[in-house]
Design a protein around this motif. Structure first.
Motif: not given
Length: 447
Positions: A400, A403-407, A409, A418, A420-421
């Motif tokens: 989770s 997701v919190k750090h925008n890496l 979904v 994503n 970036t991830g």
């Protein structure tokens, strides 16, 4: 996982993200530096007895090269004596026969790969010997196969042996088409010799060509990096792999004092990715790009689920619960000693595993997660539950945080990194190593 553990994982992720996004390659799990000597050798007949052996990967390791590149920490030695090569092939014969015995009658290989080192360091007759041994003892004939070559060894005679033996994929470590960049990497070839080798591969009729490129060397500029990407695209290879440069202990570059410089690897990655996507390539992982119109590779193999048989010094083998290999080293004297030991190994010794790691359930789950998550497609949560009978987010609630750090979904059905991830795949992979594996890796002595 407790609240404190989750907070600790988040801090470690933030620490990683605040530094350089490159720690080390994450190809498999557990990492080979977590391997240790077993207290008692393990019978391979017992280890493989209950395994599903219907979709195995077969890997053959040739640990010889004409020279060692500056960044290389592969298990290889340079310009071996003819006698050592001959004894190595005789030991390979013994190991293949022993492998056939402990696998029994009910097994099937889906794919074959020759790696190294440089497998085509062997002369054409020696290459043919390898295929003959696989055919004679394991019944392997015309299996979908991939072979690593170098610009110096991709000649018509060797390529003819590969083509006639069913090899459908050639991978060549070009690394760069820029002469100054090649010098910084400690690569021996010239752009002209690379062009000659690539033309020989295309003339051989082998249908799938992969070109490896490396970004992040001291002499590389954004312009010279994209020049290499464009030169690779001119050959319209079916695959292009792009690798960040890692400078590891005991390598040629690792022994040199490295000047401080701005780390531009992330920018280089994104610029190459943009160029490759615009040229009609599909991205499968942080490193792999496939030409959109390339035929699908043959053979079904899922490394998350299926086993692997490794042959040769340095090759790793995997069952669901046991990973094993010969000893691992990076320094030249230690590698040479391990190869000598391999050449003197008896059939009885090949029938046991003496070095590796036995996986607990937690690391089986983490392996499945890592090898699935680091693909651009991600994976279905139901697949994980079907494999283990538990829920992924119950087993790894720290996901989770991605997701919190925008890496990443995460939906009710699916998890996927994503854009970036995927760029941070090596970082995320390292972050997801279990504490037990991280501790074992930190305790490994580079030698």
């Amino acid at each position: 996982m407790s609240v404190n553990d989750l907070e600790s994982d988040e801090q470690r992720l933030l620490d990683y993200l605040s530094g350089k996004p490159y720690l080390h390659y994450v190809y498999s799990y557990p990492h080979k530096t977590s391997y240790r000597d077993f207290e008692t050798p393990i019978s391979l007949a017992e280890a493989w007895r209950e395994e599903n052996k219907q979709a195995l990967f077969l890997y053959l390791h040739i640990p010889f090269c004409e020279m060692r590149c500056g960044y290389c920490n592969l298990f290889t030695t340079t310009n071996p004596e003819d006698d050592l090569v001959s004894r190595y092939l005789r030991a390979l014969d013994t190991q293949i026969q022993t492998t056939a015995e402990f696998l029994g009658d009910d097994f099937h290989f889906e794919q074959l790969a020759f790696g190294g080192g440089t497998p085509t360091y062997l002369n054409p007759e020696q290459l043919q010997t390898c295929f003959d041994l696989l055919s004679r003892h394991l019944g392997v004939n015309q299996l979908p196969a991939s072979v690593e070559v170098s610009p110096a060894t991709a000649d018509a005679e060797r390529l003819a042996v590969l083509a006639e033996s069913g090899v459908g994929r050639i991978s060549m470590g070009v690394e760069s088409f820029d002469q100054a960049d090649l010098k910084a990497l400690g690569r021996p070839q010239t752009p002209k010799s690379v062009a000659t080798a690539l033309q020989a591969i295309r003339d051989s009729g082998i249908e799938r060509l992969n070109i490896d490129l490396i970004y992040g060397s001291a002499n590389q500029s954004p312009a010279s990096w994209l020049y290499s990407v464009d030169q690779a695209l001119d050959w319209q290879p079916e695959e292009i792999f792009i690798y960040p440069l890692y400078v590891r202990p005991l390598t040629g570059l690792g022994r040199k004092a490295q000047r401080e410089q701005e780390d531009e690897r992330l920018q280089a990655y994104f610029s190459a990715r943009e160029r490759l996507l615009a040229a009609g390539y599909r991205q499968s992982s942080m490193r792999m790009f496939t030409r959109a119109d390339a035929p699908e590779p043959k053979g079904r193999y899922r490394c998350q689920e299926d086993g692997m048989i490794g042959l040769g010094a340095g090759a790793r083998s995997y069952t669901q619960s046991l990973h094993y290999s010969s000893h691992y080293a990076v320094g030249k004297p230690h590698i040479k000693r391990i190869i000598e030991d391999y050449a003197n190994t008896t059939a009885a010794e090949f029938a046991t595993a003496s070095y590796g790691i036995e996986l607990e359930l937690a690391d089986k789950k983490r392996r499945y997660l890592l090898l699935s998550l680091l693909q651009t497609s991600g994976f279905a949560l139901a697949d994980y539950t079907e494999q283990f009978g538990t829920q992924l987010l119950d087993d790894a609630p720290q996901l989770s945080l991605l997701v919190k750090h925008n890496l990443a979904v995460i939906s009710d059905e699916h998890i996927q990194l994503n854009e970036t991830g995927i760029a941070y795949s090596d970082l995320i992979g390292s972050w997801l190593f279990t504490p037990t594996i991280r501790e074992r890796m930190q305790g490994w002595i580079w030698k």
